[in-house]
Design a protein around this motif. Structure first.
Motif, PDB file in Angstrom:
ATOM      1  N   GLN A 166      -1.723  -1.027 -20.633  1.00 10.57           N
ATOM      2  CA  GLN A 166      -1.147  -0.693 -21.934  1.00 10.57           C
ATOM      3  C   GLN A 166      -1.489   0.760 -22.242  1.00 10.57           C
ATOM      4  N   LEU A 167      -0.449   1.597 -22.346  1.00 11.34           N
ATOM      5  CA  LEU A 167      -0.641   3.038 -22.504  1.00 11.34           C
ATOM      6  C   LEU A 167      -0.315   3.460 -23.935  1.00 11.34           C
ATOM      7  N   ALA A 168      -1.207   4.232 -24.534  1.00 10.44           N
ATOM      8  CA  ALA A 168      -0.945   4.853 -25.831  1.00 10.44           C
ATOM      9  C   ALA A 168      -0.588   6.311 -25.572  1.00 10.44           C
ATOM     10  N   THR A 169       0.602   6.735 -26.016  1.00  5.69           N
ATOM     11  CA  THR A 169       1.069   8.089 -25.733  1.00  5.69           C
ATOM     12  C   THR A 169       0.772   9.021 -26.909  1.00  5.69           C
ATOM     13  N   SER A 170       0.863  10.311 -26.641  1.00 12.42           N
ATOM     14  CA  SER A 170       0.573  11.309 -27.677  1.00 12.42           C
ATOM     15  C   SER A 170       1.647  11.338 -28.756  1.00 12.42           C
ATOM     16  N   ASP A 171       2.843  10.752 -28.488  1.00 12.97           N
ATOM     17  CA  ASP A 171       3.888  10.694 -29.516  1.00 12.97           C
ATOM     18  C   ASP A 171       3.918   9.317 -30.190  1.00 12.97           C
ATOM     19  N   ASN A 172       2.744   8.662 -30.181  1.00 15.90           N
ATOM     20  CA  ASN A 172       2.534   7.407 -30.931  1.00 15.90           C
ATOM     21  C   ASN A 172       3.373   6.240 -30.413  1.00 15.90           C
ATOM     22  N   ARG A 173       3.556   6.160 -29.131  1.00  9.90           N
ATOM     23  CA  ARG A 173       4.214   5.018 -28.522  1.00  9.90           C
ATOM     24  C   ARG A 173       3.169   4.148 -27.824  1.00  9.90           C
ATOM     25  N   THR A 174       3.470   2.881 -27.686  1.00 13.49           N
ATOM     26  CA  THR A 174       2.660   1.966 -26.888  1.00 13.49           C
ATOM     27  C   THR A 174       3.553   1.381 -25.809  1.00 13.49           C
ATOM     28  N   LEU A 175       3.250   1.716 -24.560  1.00 16.90           N
ATOM     29  CA  LEU A 175       4.080   1.306 -23.433  1.00 16.90           C
ATOM     30  C   LEU A 175       3.316   0.343 -22.529  1.00 16.90           C
ATOM     31  N   GLN A 176       4.058  -0.556 -21.882  1.00 16.96           N
ATOM     32  CA  GLN A 176       3.484  -1.523 -20.934  1.00 16.96           C
ATOM     33  C   GLN A 176       4.006  -1.183 -19.541  1.00 16.96           C
ATOM     34  N   THR A 177       3.084  -0.950 -18.610  1.00 16.74           N
ATOM     35  CA  THR A 177       3.527  -0.564 -17.265  1.00 16.74           C
ATOM     36  C   THR A 177       4.305  -1.673 -16.573  1.00 16.74           C
ATOM     37  N   LYS A 178       4.100  -2.923 -16.963  1.00 17.25           N
ATOM     38  CA  LYS A 178       4.831  -4.029 -16.339  1.00 17.25           C
ATOM     39  C   LYS A 178       6.339  -3.916 -16.563  1.00 17.25           C
ATOM     40  N   ASP A 179       6.745  -3.140 -17.590  1.00 20.39           N
ATOM     41  CA  ASP A 179       8.160  -2.989 -17.904  1.00 20.39           C
ATOM     42  C   ASP A 179       8.754  -1.709 -17.338  1.00 20.39           C
ATOM     43  N   LEU A 180       7.941  -0.871 -16.707  1.00 18.80           N
ATOM     44  CA  LEU A 180       8.395   0.433 -16.249  1.00 18.80           C
ATOM     45  C   LEU A 180       8.498   0.459 -14.722  1.00 18.80           C
ATOM     46  N   PHE A 181       9.288   1.423 -14.220  1.00 23.41           N
ATOM     47  CA  PHE A 181       9.560   1.493 -12.789  1.00 23.41           C
ATOM     48  C   PHE A 181       8.758   2.607 -12.131  1.00 23.41           C
ATOM     49  N   PHE A 182       8.094   2.248 -11.042  1.00 21.63           N
ATOM     50  CA  PHE A 182       7.306   3.176 -10.262  1.00 21.63           C
ATOM     51  C   PHE A 182       8.105   3.601  -9.028  1.00 21.63           C
ATOM     52  N   GLU A 183       7.796   4.785  -8.535  1.00 19.42           N
ATOM     53  CA  GLU A 183       8.436   5.273  -7.317  1.00 19.42           C
ATOM     54  C   GLU A 183       7.484   5.061  -6.140  1.00 19.42           C
ATOM     55  N   PRO A 184       7.912   4.308  -5.123  1.00 20.12           N
ATOM     56  CA  PRO A 184       7.009   4.001  -4.010  1.00 20.12           C
ATOM     57  C   PRO A 184       7.118   4.983  -2.852  1.00 20.12           C
ATOM     58  N   THR A 185       6.003   5.237  -2.209  1.00 19.51           N
ATOM     59  CA  THR A 185       5.986   5.933  -0.922  1.00 19.51           C
ATOM     60  C   THR A 185       4.966   5.234  -0.035  1.00 19.51           C
ATOM     61  N   VAL A 186       5.250   5.208   1.262  1.00 19.79           N
ATOM     62  CA  VAL A 186       4.363   4.576   2.239  1.00 19.79           C
ATOM     63  C   VAL A 186       3.935   5.632   3.240  1.00 19.79           C
ATOM     64  N   SER A 187       2.655   5.618   3.577  1.00 18.93           N
ATOM     65  CA  SER A 187       2.134   6.550   4.574  1.00 18.93           C
ATOM     66  C   SER A 187       0.995   5.870   5.320  1.00 18.93           C
TER      67      SER A 187
ATOM     68  N   ALA B  70      -7.607   9.496 -26.958  1.00 16.70           N
ATOM     69  CA  ALA B  70      -8.496   8.939 -27.984  1.00 16.70           C
ATOM     70  C   ALA B  70      -8.496   7.414 -27.943  1.00 16.70           C
ATOM     71  N   GLN B  71      -7.463   6.840 -27.336  1.00 19.12           N
ATOM     72  CA  GLN B  71      -7.381   5.388 -27.195  1.00 19.12           C
ATOM     73  C   GLN B  71      -7.475   5.020 -25.716  1.00 19.12           C
ATOM     74  N   PRO B  72      -8.402   4.109 -25.354  1.00 15.85           N
ATOM     75  CA  PRO B  72      -8.530   3.753 -23.931  1.00 15.85           C
ATOM     76  C   PRO B  72      -7.301   3.006 -23.431  1.00 15.85           C
ATOM     77  N   VAL B  73      -7.065   3.119 -22.154  1.00  9.23           N
ATOM     78  CA  VAL B  73      -5.999   2.346 -21.516  1.00  9.23           C
ATOM     79  C   VAL B  73      -6.491   0.915 -21.333  1.00  9.23           C
ATOM     80  N   LEU B  74      -5.716  -0.054 -21.766  1.00  3.81           N
ATOM     81  CA  LEU B  74      -6.116  -1.462 -21.673  1.00  3.81           C
ATOM     82  C   LEU B  74      -5.504  -2.082 -20.418  1.00  3.81           C
ATOM     83  N   MET B  75      -6.371  -2.487 -19.487  1.00  4.78           N
ATOM     84  CA  MET B  75      -5.916  -3.118 -18.240  1.00  4.78           C
ATOM     85  C   MET B  75      -5.983  -4.629 -18.398  1.00  4.78           C
ATOM     86  N   ASP B  76      -4.867  -5.299 -18.158  1.00 10.55           N
ATOM     87  CA  ASP B  76      -4.798  -6.765 -18.239  1.00 10.55           C
ATOM     88  C   ASP B  76      -4.440  -7.339 -16.878  1.00 10.55           C
TER      89      ASP B  76
END
Length: 621
Positions: free
Chosen positions: A143-164, A213-219
Motif C-alpha cells: 500500500q503506497l502513499a504518494t506525495s499527491d495524497n493518493r493511496t495506491l495498491q500494487t496488486k492493482d497495478l502493472f509491472f514490467e518484467p525482465t528476465v536475466s 512520512a507514511q510507511p509502506v504497508l506490506m500485506d
C-alpha cells in the motif's frame, strides 16, 4: 538585340552554377572506409535493439503502444505519476515463469506477485500436482502513499518484467514504473537446487513521488490448500509460526481464529503440516500484525482449504527510498532440508516439542530414523526404532515390574489392614506405611520408572506426526504412514471417530489393554473415595481407539509395536528373571531387621499421629 544577349548570358550562368554543384557533390561523397564505418555502427544499433527486445519477456508489442492524450490524462488522473505504467506494453495480464529442479514459479505482471508455486517432486493425496500457490489463494500487496495524497495498491497495478541470469541463477525483475529511470522493483533470484528464493523490494528515484512520512504497508494473505487424506488431521498441524525478539518462537491458535501484534519479527511461517510457505527478512520487521482464521469444522471431501493466514507489516524508508531484502521459502516442512538454512533457524517452525522433548527428537530420534531409512523402508524403520527404544528402556521396565511384584506379595497383608481399619482411614494409612517400611518396599518405586519414560513417550508422540519421511510411504495395509490406515469405510459417521475404521489403532488399543491388565490390573485395589481404577483401565484403550482413528498410522504402528514388545519383556521378566517366592522370602527377612526411620518418615509419622489426635478430639466433642 540587347535582350537576346541577356537571355544567353542567363542561360550560361545557370549552366555554370549547376555544373559547380555537381562537382561539389562528387567531391563530398563518402569514401569506402566511411561507408563501412556507417554500416558497422548501424549493425551495433540493430543488435542492441534486438537484445533489448529479448530482455522483455513475452512482449506482444515491440514498441510503446500509442496512447491518445485523453486516455493518458485518464491514467494520470487515476494513478498520478504511476499512470505512466499503464501506458506500457506490459500493462496486461501476462506471466513470467522460472524454475529449477525443485520448484516452478509463475509471476504475474499485475501486482508483480507470485500466482503459482508448484513443488515439482511432490503430489497431493489425490495425485494432482502440489501447488502451494494457485487459483488466487495468495495475495502479496504494497500500500503506497504518494506525495499527491493518493493511496495506491500494487496488486492493482502493472509491472514490467525482465528476465536475466547471474551465473546459474535466474533473476526476474518486476518494475512498477513512473518513468524509464524511476520505479518500484520486486527482484526474484532463484538458485539451482534450492527451495529458497532471494526477494528484494526496492525503489529508485521515487523520493519525490512517494510520501516517506507514511510507511509502506506490506500485506501477505495466504489460504492453505488441502494436501492430505484427512483434512482435520492436516489442519491440526497447520499453523502460523513466527520468530521474534531474538530467539522467541510463537504460534497462533491451531483451532480457532487468532490475532497478534509482535515486534522485531525475523520470519513468519504459514505451515501446512508437511509443507511451509515462509517469509524471512534479513533485517527484522519492526512490527507485524498477524492473523489466522480456521476454515475446517468437519471432515469431508468437499473441504478443500484449511486456514487463512495474514500478515500486515510496515516497511520503512531509507533515505527516501525502499530497500528491503527478504527470502521466500516454499517447500517441505522437512527437518533435514530446513537445517540447510540454519542461519535463519527455520527448523524452529517444526513442532518437535519444547524443552527436553524437542532435544530428544533433534539429537536422538531424527538422526536414528534418518540412519535406519537409509537401509530399510520407512515401515520397517519404525519397527526397528521401536525395538531399539524398548530394549534401551528395558532396565526401567524391570524396575517397574519388580516394584509391582513386591506390591503383589504384600497384597494379602494390605487387604488385612484395610479390613481391620475400614472405618479409620488415618489408622489404615499409618499401618500400611509401617508395613512398607518394614518390608523395604516403596510404593513410589513403581511410579519413578514410569515418569522416566514420559519424556520419551511425548517426544515420539511429536516426532511421528512431523516426520516428513513418512508422507505417502506405505507399509502392510497402510498406503500412507503419515495418514490413517483405513480398512473399511462406514456408511455413516460416528462422532469423534469418523466414517472409516483404522486397524493399527485397534491393534494398539488391544496391546495397551493387555499391558494395563498385566500391570495395573494385578495390583488394583479399590480405595474408598478414589476413582474406579478398573473403569479407567477400560476407558484408556477406548479413548486411544477414538483419538487415533484419524491420526498418522505410523504413530499407531509405533504404539502397537512398543506395547507388544513391552508385554514380551514383562513376560520374560516374570517367568525367567524374577522369582516371586524369593521376593516374598526377602521381604520377610526385611521385616525382621530393625528398620531405621529416615527424617522424612519420622516427620510424616508425626504429622499423621497429630492428625489422628485432632480427629479423636473432634470426635469427643
Amino acid at each position: 538585340m540587347e535582350e537576346k544577349k541577356l537571355d544567353i548570358n542567363t542561360i550560361i550562368g545557370f549552366t555554370l552554377i549547376f555544373g559547380i554543384l555537381i562537382w561539389m557533390l562528387y567531391q563530398n561523397q563518402p569514401s569506402a572506409e566511411e561507408l563501412a564505418a556507417d554500416k558497422a555502427k548501424q549493425e551495433q544499433i540493430d543488435k542492441a535493439q534486438i537484445n533489448e527486445s529479448k530482455a522483455v519477456v513475452n512482449p506482444k508489442e515491440s514498441a510503446v503502444r500509442p496512447v491518445d492524450s485523453v486516455t493518458f490524462a485518464k491514467y494520470k488522473d487515476q494513478l498520478g505519476a504511476f499512470g505512466y505504467a499503464a501506458t506500457l506494453p506490459s500493462a496486461k495480464d501476462e506471466f513470467v515463469e522460472i524454475e529449477n529442479d525443485l520448484v516452478r514459479y509463475k509471476i504475474s505482471n499485475k501486482g508483480g506477485q507470485l500466482v503459482q508455486v508448484q513443488l515439482k517432486n511432490y503430489k497431493a493425496y489425490d495425485s494432482i500436482p502440489l501447488n502451494l500457490i494457485n487459483d488466487g489463494n495468495s495475495l502479496f500487496n504494497l500500500q503506497l502513499a504518494t506525495s499527491d495524497n493518493r493511496t495506491l495498491q500494487t496488486k492493482d497495478l502493472f509491472f514490467e518484467p525482465t528476465v536475466s541470469n547471474n551465473g546459474n541463477n535466474q533473476i526476474v525483475s518486476m518494475k512498477l514504473k513512473v518513468s524509464e529511470n524511476q520505479y518500484l522493483e520486486y527482484r526474484y533470484e532463484m538458485k539451482q537446487g534450492e527451495y529458497m528464493v532471494d526477494f528484494t523490494v526496492r525503489s529508485q528515484g521515487l523520493g519525490q513521488v512517494l510520501n516517506s512520512a507514511q510507511p509502506v504497508l506490506m500485506d501477505w494473505k495466504f489460504t492453505g490448500n488441502r494436501f492430505a487424506k484427512s483434512v482435520t488431521y492436516e489442519n491440526r498441524y497447520t499453523r502460523l509460526t513466527y520468530k521474534h525478539e531474538g530467539d522467541k518462537v510463537s504460534k497462533l491458535s491451531p483451532t480457532g481464529n487468532d490475532e497478534e501484534e509482535e515486534i522485531e519479527v525475523n520470519w513468519l511461517s504459514y505451515r501446512q503440516h508437511f509443507f511451509s510457505s515462509i517469509l524471512v527478512s534479513d533485517t527484522p520487521f519492526k512490527t507485524a500484525k498477524l492473523s489466522s482464521e480456521n476454515l475446517v469444522e468437519n471432515e469431508g471431501e468437499n473441504v478443500k482449504q484449511t486456514k487463512t493466514f495474514g500478515a500486515s507489516i510496515p516497511l520503512a524508508y531509507q533515505g527516501g527510498e525502499l530497500n528491503t531484502t527478504m527470502h521466500w521459502y516454499f517447500g517441505p516442512t522437512d527437518y533435514t532440508i530446513l537445517k540447510k538454512y540454519d542461519e535463519y533457524q527455520l527448523t524452529d517452525s517444526i513442532p518437535l516439542g519444547w524443552g527436553i522433548f524437542g532435544w530428544l527428537n533433534i539429537w536422538i530420534f531424527i538422526p536414528m530414523f534418518n540412519f535406519l531409512t537409509k537401509y530399510f523402508a520407512e515401515g520397517i524403520a519404525i519397527v526397528l526404532m521401536t525395538i531399539i527404544v524398548r530394549l534401551l528402556m528395558s532396565p526401567v521396565t524391570y524396575k517397574s515390574y519388580l516394584s509391582q511384584a513386591k506390591m503383589k506379595v504384600l497384597r494379602p497383608e494390605i487387604t488385612e489392614i484395610n479390613e481391620k481399619h475400614k472405618d479409620n482411614a488415618m489408622k489404615r494409612q499409618q499401618e500400611t506405611m509401617a508395613l512398607y517400611g518394614k518390608a523395604g518396599v516403596s510404593p513410589m518405586s513403581g511410579c519413578v520408572p514410569a515418569l522416566l519414560q514420559l519424556p520419551i513417550f511425548y517426544a515420539l508422540f511429536t516426532f511421528f506426526p512431523t516426520a516428513f519421511e513418512l508422507r505417502q510411504k506405505s507399509f502392510l495395509w497402510a498406503d500412507d504412514l503419515s495418514s490413517y490406515d483405513s480398512i473399511a469405510q462406514l456408511p455413516f459417521e460416528i462422532p469423534f471417530y469418523g466414517s472409516h475404521v483404522s486397524l493399527f489403532p485397534i491393534l494398539a488399543s488391544i496391546a495397551i489393554f493387555i499391558y494395563m491388565m498385566m500391570t495395573t490390573g494385578q495390583n488394583m485395589q479399590q480405595q474408598p473415595g478414589m476413582p474406579n481404577m478398573k473403569f479407567i483401565m477400560y476407558l484408556s484403550p477406548l479413548m486411544m481407539l477414538f483419538f487415533f482413528n484419524n491420526y498418522a498410522s505410523g504413530l499407531s504402528l509405533y504404539y502397537f509395536i512398543s506395547n507388544l514388545i513391552t508385554i514380551f519383556i514383562m513376560l520374560a521378566i516374570k517367568y525367567f528373571i524374577i522369582d516371586e517366592n524369593k521376593i516374598h522370602a526377602q521381604i520377610q527377612e526385611n521385616k525382621k531387621k530393625p528398620k531405621k526411620e529416615s527424617r522424612f518418615q519420622r516427620k510424616m509419622k508425626e504429622m499423621m499421629e497429630q492428625a489422628e489426635a485432632q480427629q479423636k478430639s473432634k470426635g469427643k466433642r
